[in-house]
Every structure is written in C-alpha cells, then in structure tokens.
Write an enzyme that holds these catalytic residues in place. Sequence first.
Site, PDB file in Angstrom:
ATOM      1  N   ARG A  35      -1.324  -0.984  -4.836  1.00  0.00           N
ATOM      2  CA  ARG A  35      -2.198   0.203  -4.803  1.00  0.00           C
ATOM      3  C   ARG A  35      -1.627   0.933  -6.183  1.00  0.00           C
ATOM      4  NH1 ARG A  35      -3.830   4.239  -0.168  1.00  0.00           N
ATOM      5  NH2 ARG A  35      -2.046   5.240  -0.723  1.00  0.00           N
ATOM      6  N   GLU A  42       2.696   5.150  -3.941  1.00  0.00           N
ATOM      7  CA  GLU A  42       2.733   6.256  -4.920  1.00  0.00           C
ATOM      8  C   GLU A  42       3.968   6.960  -4.973  1.00  0.00           C
ATOM      9  OE1 GLU A  42       0.135   5.712  -2.522  1.00  0.00           O
ATOM     10  OE2 GLU A  42      -0.913   4.561  -3.966  1.00  0.00           O
ATOM     11  N   ASP A  80      -9.011   3.430  -2.163  1.00  0.00           N
ATOM     12  CA  ASP A  80     -10.031   3.795  -1.005  1.00  0.00           C
ATOM     13  C   ASP A  80     -11.322   4.315  -1.354  1.00  0.00           C
ATOM     14  OD1 ASP A  80      -7.954   3.304   0.681  1.00  0.00           O
ATOM     15  OD2 ASP A  80      -7.288   5.279   0.926  1.00  0.00           O
ATOM     16  N   ASP A 134       0.821  -1.246  -0.199  1.00  0.00           N
ATOM     17  CA  ASP A 134      -0.042  -0.025  -0.044  1.00  0.00           C
ATOM     18  C   ASP A 134       0.940   1.346   0.053  1.00  0.00           C
ATOM     19  OD1 ASP A 134      -2.303   1.543   0.281  1.00  0.00           O
ATOM     20  OD2 ASP A 134      -2.677   1.150   2.228  1.00  0.00           O
TER      21      ASP A 134
END
Length: 918
Positions: A582, A502, A598, A499
């Site tokens: 993610r 980014e 999310d 997770d």
Amino acid sequence: MMIAAYVSSAATALALLCHVIAAAEEDVVVLNSDNDQNTICDVNPYVYRFDCHPEYYSSPSRCNNRGCCWRDTLSSSSSSINDDSINTIVNNDGKSSSKIGRPYCYFPVNYPSYKVTQWAETNYGYRAVLIKEASSPWPNDILNLTLYIWFQSQTVLHFKIVDSKNARYEVPIEMPKPPAVKPSTTDYSVEYFSSPFGLKVLRKSTGATLFNSIISTAPLIYADQFLQISTLLDSPWLYGLGENYGPLLIDATQYRKFTFWARDQIPIMHSNLYGAHPFYMNIEKSKEAHGVFFLNSNAMEVDVQPAPALTFRTIGGVLDFYIFTGPTLENVVQQYVQTIGIPAMPPFWGLGFHLCRWKYNNIDRLKTIIKRNKDIGIPYDVQWSDIDYMENEKLWTYDKVNYNGLPQLIDQLHKDTMKYIIILDPGISDKYPGRYPPYDRGVQQNVFIRNYTGHILQGQVWPGPTVYPDFTHPNATSWWLKDAEDFHKVLPYDGLWIDMNEPSNFVSGSSVGCTMNNLDRPPFVPAISGDGTLEFKTLCGSARQHVSTHYNLHNMYGLHEAMATHEVLLKIMKKRSLSVSRSTFPSHGKYGQHWTGDVRATWTDLYYSIPGLLNFQMFGIPFVGADVCGFSGNSNEELCIRWTQLGAFYPFMRNHNDGDSIDQDPGAWGTSAQKIMKEAIELRYSLLPFMYTQFYLNQLDGSPVIRPLSFAFQADVETYKIDKQFLWGSSLLISPILERGKFNLTAYFPSGGWYDVFNHFKLTSVGRYYYLNTPLNKINLHLREGNIIPWQQSAVTTAKSRKNAINLMAGLDTKQAATGQLFWDDGDSLDTIGKKLYTLIKFTASRGTLYGKVQLKGYRPVDELRLGSIAILGVDRKPTTLLLNNKTKEFQWRDDVNEIFITNANVTLLEEFTTVWI
Ligand SMILES: *[C@@H]1O[C@H](CO)[C@@H](O)[C@H](O)[C@H]1NC(C)=O
Ligand SMILES: *[C@@H]1O[C@H](CO)[C@@H](O)[C@H](O)[C@H]1NC(C)=O
Ligand SMILES: *[C@@H]1O[C@H](CO)[C@@H](O)[C@H](O)[C@H]1NC(C)=O
Ligand SMILES: *[C@@H]1O[C@H](CO)[C@@H](O)[C@H](O)[C@H]1NC(C)=O
Ligand SMILES: *[C@@H]1O[C@H](CO)[C@@H](O)[C@H](O)[C@H]1NC(C)=O
Ligand SMILES: CC(=O)N[C@H]1CO[C@H](CO)[C@@H](O)[C@@H]1O
C-alpha cells in the site's frame, strides 16, 4: 556560463520577474535599490507572491515578525490573470491549508537570502558556496551551503544543496553515479544569479525553463527543519506529485497544495495518501516535456501557483534534485525510471484475475465463493486472504478453527493451476511474550522500532497492542525470512500483500504518545490531513530506526518493508512473485507492486482510478490496480459491471471488498451481470500476450505499460487533460463508461485511424470527440492503425490460456503497414531477460505481406507456439490469392471492413512465417 548579478528593488520587481520568465538573453540585470516597505511589497501580478506563512493561523503581526508583507485584499493591480481562485483562500484562516489561494503573507522583494561566494568548474559540473549573512526567522538556519551540480548525462542533470559544515540526513536509496558528460553534449544549460542566489536550467534547443529559482520574491530557505525552494514552470501543464487522488492534469493556472506524508487514508482529494512521490512532469509551451524529481523523504508539501510556479517545502534532509529533459513525456518517464530503478517483472499469472474480500470469515464461505465463480467459468488465477484468515490477527498464523483445512484448499488451488496470496501487516502483537516466536525472536534480534527513550515502541493495530519491525535494521530481513519460510511450509502462499505499512497505527504516535521535542513538534508541519501532528495515525517522529529517526524514514517504511519482502520471496519461491504494497516511495517498483488502497464503491472512485494508475506508471510502479467494484461501501450491479470492464484493462485486476459490504465477486450478481463480467475478464485474458509484452518493454527502458493519450500524441494539446480514456502500450485505446445510467460516450480520438476491436470498422479521426454507443455489455476498445497485436483465446487460468495458439490482429495504416511484437517466456522464472531465456517475435505488415521474424529463440514451450487466426484490417483491395509460407491458404474476406481473415494459420511461430496476398 554566465554570471549575472543584480540588486533588486520594488519598482522593478515586475520587470525582473518578466525578464526571468521570458528567459530573455540579457546577462546582467543591475537595478537600483529601494527599500521602501510599500514598494517592496508591491508584488504584482499577485501570482508572483510566494507564501511566507504556510502554517495555520497567519496574521499581520506573525507575518511582519517574519519580515514579510501582508495584504488581505487584492491591491489594485494591472494583473490580467483571472482571479477566481482567490475565493478558495483558506490557508490563512486555519481551516484547511490543503486548498490554497493567493497568500495573504508573502515574501517581499529583497528578502535576506544566500549569495554565491565561490563558483568553480569541476570535472563533473560545478561546485559553489552559498553564504547568507543573517539568519532567517526559521530556527537553526544554515548559513553556509554547498551546491553541487553534476552533468550526469545528456538528458539528466543532478544538483544538490547541502550544509557545508555538517552532514545531514540523506535518503538512503542507491542512486546511479554515472560518469559526468561534457557540458557541450547536454540538452540543458545552467545559469545562476549570485545575489540572491538562484539557479536556472534551460533547454538548449528552445530556451524552455526546466528549473528556475531565480525569483526575487521566492528566496531559498535552508534551516534545519524548514527547507524551501521555488521554481518557475514553463507552462501550467503538470503531471505527477503523488500519491494523490484527482484528475491526471494538474492545472497550474490554479492554486494547489500537495502534501507528502505516508498515511492510512481513504483516497480523497487534497490529502496526503499512502505513498510519497515528489516527482512532476511539465509539458513546455513548445510541447516538449521535462521532469523534476526531488529526492527527499521528509514530510513535505508542494505549492502550485499560477505564475506558473511550484514551491517545494520540506522539513528535513537536503535539497537534492534530478532534472530529466525528455523531450517526450515517454522519455521523461524512461529517464526517471532508469534513475530510480527498473521495476520487477511480474509473473504472467499476476496478470490474471484476482479475487479477495475481507471477512469471508470461514473456510466454507471461502470455498463457496471460489466455487460459484469457477462454476460460471470466470477466468480466475489468484485467490487472496485478508486479515480474517489469521488467528487473532496475529502475523504468520492462520485460524485453525474457522479456517480448518486452509492448507488443503491451497493445495487444491494449486492443482487447478491457481495461486494464493495472503495479507501481512507489519504490526507484531506483543501480547504473548514467550509464546509467539515472531515477537520473541524480534526482541532478541533487536529488530523493533524503539521510542525516543530507547524502549520498544508500542502502538496498536488489528491484533491490539503491537510493535513495529524496523526494516532498515541489519537483522530485519533474516528475521522476516525465518517466519516467512516456516509459515510457507504451513500455508504454501504464492505471493504476499503488505498492507498498513505507512505504517498505520490506531493510536497516535505510541500507546504513551510522543515527546515534545523537535522531531515530534517540529517548528513547521506541512498541511497534512488529520490533527496537524506528524504522529497522527502513525508512529512518533522521534522513534528510532537503525538508519535514522522515524521523522526521516517514515515515508520509506513501505519501501523498506517491500525490499525485505522481495528478498524473502526470492529466497522462498526462487521464481518471480508478487508483493503488493500500500505504501510506496521512489524506487519501490524494483521490489514490488501497488494497489490504490481503500477506494470507495462510487462512480467517482471508478473514474479517478484511471489517473491514479496512470500516475503510478510515471512513478515506476507499472503493476498497479484499484480494487474492482470498489473496496468500501456497497457496490451495485451496474457499477460493478462497469468497474469489471475497466478493471479488465488495469495492469493489476483484483476484485476486493471490505468486511461489512455486500458480496461483489462476479458470481454474486444476476445471471446477465455475471455474463458481462465474464466476457470482460475473458477479453482481458485474451489480450494478456500483448500486455505481457508491454511489461517486457518496460524492462528495457522503463516505458509505461499503460499510458495517457498525451504520451502518444504529445503534439495534440487536447490530449493533455484526457484521463477518462487511456492506452495499452501506445496502440490500444480504452474508452470506458464511468457514469451511472450512461450508455453513450463522447470519446476523444487523436488524429489517425482507429479500428473497433469488436466490429473491425475503422474510424478515421481528425482529432476530435466521437459519439460511441456503449450498452451495458460493452467497453470501447480501438486498435490504432499501424499496429499488430498478439492475442490468445481465454481459458479459466493463465496457465491454461498460455497454451492456446497466438492469434494476430493487424490494423493497417494508410501505407498498408503495421508492426507489433510478442515476448514469451515461461512466465515466472527469474531474470529470463538477462539470461535470454525468452522468445521475441517481431511482426511486420508491409504492402501485401505480413511476416513474423524470430529475434531471439530462448524459450520453446513444450506445447510449441502456434500461430492461430490472423485478421488483417484495412486492406486496400480484395486479394485473389493468399499464400502462407508459399502455399495457398484459404481465407475469408469481409467487404464491409476490407479484412482478410485466416481462421487457423497453424504454423509454428518459432520460425519465420510469411503471409502474402495478391
Ligand atoms: C563555508 O564553508 C566552506 C567549506 O567548509 C569554507 O571553505 C568557507 O570558508 C565557509 N565560508 C564561510 C563564510 O563561513
Ligand atoms: C542481531 O541479532 C543478534 C542476536 O541474534 C544480536 O546479538 C545483535 O546485536 C543484533 N544486531 C544488531 C545490530 O542489533
Ligand atoms: C518509551 O516507552 C516506554 C515504555 O512504554 C515508556 O515508559 C516511555 O515513556 C516511552 N518514551 C517515550 C519518549 O515515549
Ligand atoms: C518462399 O519462397 C521463397 C522463394 O520462392 C523462399 O526464398 C522462401 O524461403 C520461401 N519461404 C518459406 C517460408 O518457405
Ligand atoms: C496443425 O497442424 C498440425 C500438423 O502440423 C496438426 O497435427 C494439427 O492437428 C493442426 N491443428 C489444427 C488445429 O488444425
Ligand atoms: C442519442 C443516442 O445515440 N442514444 C443511444 C444511447 O445508447 C442507447 C443504448 O446503447 C441507444 O439505444 C441510444 O440510441
């Protein structure tokens, strides 16, 4: 090859444009030059006005300084194009440029651009030199470029434009370099204009536009930190351009802007999200399709405008394009996925039901939730832990106080044939130097990202101050492996969830901010959401990674982490596993899986989960799901029921919830809701043999696992926009309820016969919408005629359901025929396909027979593989006798639906079997 030269001018700009879009066969267009400012700005229809001032706060003087034209009202034009979209012009007022309209500031005809000075045929295609005489207003304009065109295969064209003199950053992923093919064998042909330079790729058979940058009002710009190229589209029907949140079909009769910069951002429209996939597909007017992949990892935006046309605008790297000629949408995806890499095959257990939430907070609570779901018989394969299992949110630790006994709990899950997955965030706490090995070893091995002045960059995530591993560093994977291995001995997890990659940062840039140099303050920043800086909620562009700057590598952080994690899991598990990420970038599917982040517990997010997952089929990451019942905000019983019904058809089904919302695991709801959810998950489990076979097919050629209707019915324009229904494979149609208080549905049925999987009635459609009664306990599921699907009785885990007999449901077509297949292996060994350790059975029904033929017998389950029930739907007449392997067999006949039903065939599937009805 034709070489066309022209001198463009205002008065004839339109003619030129029309010439181009009509793809007329005139080779040379020579026009008179006319430099009158008013006429060179007279670009009509206005849809051919390409934005010359894409940044915030444009004004007439800024526009003029750039040598561009300013019109803030529509000039009287003969345009017949509907002007509705100009009401949404906001890109010129500094509010939000993610939604755009007709640009006020646009390029005139004749804007200085490149000329082709050399064009040479090579043994791979062409090489050309492009020269520009005067610099553009963008800093560090590169005036001498080389264009390479590779005829990579019959269906794939690759072209790249680079700086002739200096090497520039290029995306560090491995791309195939197949031998070139002869131009005469390709589906495409290439043309160019010399001055200004423009490239056109056409479909040979129809003349359709596959790429066309020959647009007199959209010059190629190639400056160090501003690269822009536009292309005309063959039609306004577009798919792709992710990761985005919104409908599946991008309608290029409207203005749209897409931004690409990995961001920890709750999925909303018009925002850059977790991953970057600069790939689109265009369905042509003739209904064939092609795809375009822009291999570039820098911050980027893509403008779509109703010419229809599309502009790629990036702030680094090179212009590197792949064009895939299809001609079906399915073929385009196959060609793209084969180019970026065939995805990892998931383990069978990964297809089971997964349960997670943030903030179980202690082991008793976790045990209670596991128990209450098992007690009501929810089929359930995988329990997950979010960050609250960690000690002070530190990676590779667990909370020995609140989660005392977690290792024993995992052992128990394993005894119950279940699996366990933990979350990892990349940020490593630097609060405990000398006492926290992941940090200490990382420093010693030099694996952390450094800031511009060479110090380890410090940001902030869950554990407080953190540093970030640089997964491009040669020491990083072995560093990651060491902790993963050690921790696996403590907590024997079965997969990893990566997770916040980014990467996410709670302070912008670093704890001391960023520099003001051109990597942190580039001359142009795409219209990403936030405060307009690249470092917003992430690291400084100027941060240093082993391979390049974070400015260049940012969009690939998740990919690089996935590559390291994949390698680590292979070494530890020596079996297939899951690493669910993610953030993603093209080629990610080779290393891991994805969930859509999310999402909110809303009906809108329920709907957009479908286009979200369909997009990732196109991006080569077929194992994907959205958090069932929604992640953020309180779910409610009706929403959670509908979401569980739809989620039962996601390739990846996980119910996951944020920390402060009410419980939403199936066991949390009322008895009748529990029952409906259980039925939905049981339905999923029973269909997993079919789903698993779709993953096998994906391994062969990159075909999607689930599909939009358009993929199976490309001739039917009505299907292009349908994103509230989808297909498993190309034979099972899923039509869910996506609205509150709704118990009836209008669902589209493409032309042909469709069997209701529950009551077996056949609906014969001419290609229109039908009204389906859909009470709360129902999701609509239809088997397309001509298909046979294998299924099993559900059980509480896949390890158990896999032991059940295989049943068949055959939906005969009007010729009394149907086909299907079953792929079966041990479910988690590595490379069973390459090593031929699998069994493949093809099923065929044809004129009074249904038989199974073993194509390969490389896997023999201990419990044998028996054939259970057989349902044959749509039989033309009631048989008098039925023979199974030459022996009479009892069967039931349903007169209302013309169905033969054999309760238990009880023959092995590992040998040929035949059913004959007379
Ligand atoms: C452009 O670069 C190529 C390759 O270095 C060189 O051969 C050519 O002379 C250059 N042209 C100009 C106009 O600088
Ligand atoms: C890798 O780690 C070793 C210490 O284990 C260090 O000596 C070496 O410099 C590191 N490699 C790089 C490229 O930083
Ligand atoms: C790099 O980090 C060091 C230590 O935190 C800090 O003193 C320095 O200002 C940082 N440099 C930049 C360019 O942010
Ligand atoms: C059924 O009988 C036919 C000929 O009568 C024979 O060729 C075939 O092998 C038999 N099939 C099975 C499964 O026994
Ligand atoms: C299936 O057949 C085998 C013998 O071939 C028998 O032992 C078994 O009991 C049968 N199973 C069922 C469910 O009828
Ligand atoms: C108009 C109509 O067909 N309404 C149906 C909607 O669904 C409910 C419950 O499933 C039916 O009772 C209605 O007849």
